[in-house]
Design a protein around this motif. Sequence first.
Motif, PDB file in Angstrom:
ATOM      1  N   THR A   8       0.851  -1.188   0.000  1.00 19.10           N
ATOM      2  CA  THR A   8       0.000   0.000   0.000  1.00 19.10           C
ATOM      3  C   THR A   8       0.884   1.233   0.000  1.00 19.10           C
ATOM      4  O   THR A   8       2.115   1.135   0.088  1.00 19.10           O
ATOM      5  N   GLY A  12      -0.216   3.119   5.242  1.00 15.75           N
ATOM      6  CA  GLY A  12      -1.423   2.572   4.653  1.00 15.75           C
ATOM      7  C   GLY A  12      -2.653   2.861   5.499  1.00 15.75           C
ATOM      8  O   GLY A  12      -2.557   3.414   6.605  1.00 15.75           O
ATOM      9  N   ALA A  14      -4.719   0.963   7.277  1.00 17.47           N
ATOM     10  CA  ALA A  14      -4.807   0.348   8.606  1.00 17.47           C
ATOM     11  C   ALA A  14      -3.854   1.043   9.586  1.00 17.47           C
ATOM     12  O   ALA A  14      -4.190   1.241  10.759  1.00 17.47           O
ATOM     13  N   SER A  15      -2.671   1.416   9.105  1.00 16.22           N
ATOM     14  CA  SER A  15      -1.744   2.165   9.956  1.00 16.22           C
ATOM     15  C   SER A  15      -2.335   3.513  10.338  1.00 16.22           C
ATOM     16  O   SER A  15      -2.275   3.925  11.510  1.00 16.22           O
ATOM     17  N   ASP A  50      -0.699  -3.061   7.533  1.00 15.14           N
ATOM     18  CA  ASP A  50      -1.179  -3.101   6.153  1.00 15.14           C
ATOM     19  C   ASP A  50      -0.477  -4.175   5.335  1.00 15.14           C
ATOM     20  O   ASP A  50      -0.792  -4.357   4.151  1.00 15.14           O
ATOM     21  N   ASN A  52       2.882  -4.148   4.752  1.00 11.55           N
ATOM     22  CA  ASN A  52       4.124  -3.615   4.207  1.00 11.55           C
ATOM     23  C   ASN A  52       5.304  -4.042   5.077  1.00 11.55           C
ATOM     24  O   ASN A  52       5.229  -3.954   6.313  1.00 11.55           O
TER      25      ASN A  52
END
Length: 452
Positions: A8, A12, A14-15, A50, A52
Amino acid sequence: MSSIVLRTEVPGPASRALVARRDAAVSGGSARLTGIAIARGKGATVTDVDGNTYIDFAGGIGTLAVGHTPLAVVEAIRAQAGDLIHMCSIVATYEPYVAVCERLNALTPGTFRKKSTLLNSGAEAVEAAVKIARAHTGRQALIVFEGAYHGRTNLTLGMTSKFTPFKHGFGPFPAEIYRLPFPNPYRRPAGLDIDAYIDHCIAQFDHALVAQVSPSAVAAVVVETVQGEGGFLPLPPRFAAHLRARCHEHGMLYVADEVQAGMARSGRLFAVEHYGLVPDLLVSGKSIAGGMPLAAVTGSADIMDAPAPGGLGGTYSGNPVACAAALATLEHIATPAFLNRARAVGDRLRDHLQQLQAAFPDTIGEVRGLGPMLAIELVQNPATRIPDAALTNALTAETLKRGVITLRAGLYGNCLRFLPPLDMSDEQIDEGMAVLAQALPAALAATREACT
């Protein structure tokens, strides 16, 4: 195969959501350097919520010399948690606490009989070292140095040099703390060569023993072997030897703060080993327990026994689980193989950074450090050496977007420091440094655009 995986944008969604919850629930005074939220880590990489995956050159600000979730440390934590999570060493004795102290007594420099005490954090350990020094000498004064960082308790904030953000709004601070210049050869006065500059710093120290405080009043000279927050400035060997000699001459204790510089961070288990120097008290922490909260003070048994019974300790100091983690960590970190790899990591990192400096001579003023404890200092102009904190901030943002976590440091906030796991692979070093080489011109462009 790439260690960096970006699924992402960074950060991202969610973060961003979890960080928003943090900002709503957590004191704004609790520092947050990035906008990512981490779910798990392994070795030299971490993965966010996310998905990553980043190469981590921050290493928990130096607490993860053995990397994220090393198997032996994880297993030691699990085993100990199944037997005894906590007891309090004030109430009763448990084997892991004793074993850690025995191990530190054996590993720290010096052939004399030693003792240790365990604390939760580096700041607590520095403060304990001060208590021990005052109890042993019967004196109160402390000598510390410009650029120093010793912690965030009231006493250690008083000892810490950088005012903003660490000290702003938190005074008053304790008395009997005398702050002297720390040698910074890169920023020496024009016209002085390095030897003459070190002579000048030595003369300043000796002058302070007349003009500021009598050595007969000084309990301890507390100094980082390599300044951490100050910008990864190693003690010049001749200056270190002079401090040690003056301490011996006047009965002042030499206290080496190796909370950040110790535990193989310099390529030796303790940075003072590079100097052939034996301190009276050595403060260790950060990577000592593989990421668990633990710190220690180790020194000559007669000095360590100076405080009255009950003068040291705390509810969680030397927690059994943290001690089990420390034993597993020390078992690994003190081996010749690990220390050799740490030095190889330092050599490879330094080579990359020097190549980057050659490509950007107007921007990178200096590459410095001891072993793998390395930093670059960013300047607006190589002649004036004006610090470029804006570029440093932009650079950390650009590396993060590309999958590498980096940290700033320095009295002026214009240094990029590297605190990776010390057994990271050559491939990870090369990949992370390639990202840095891409990020620097992007950061330069971003700061130029912001100025127009």
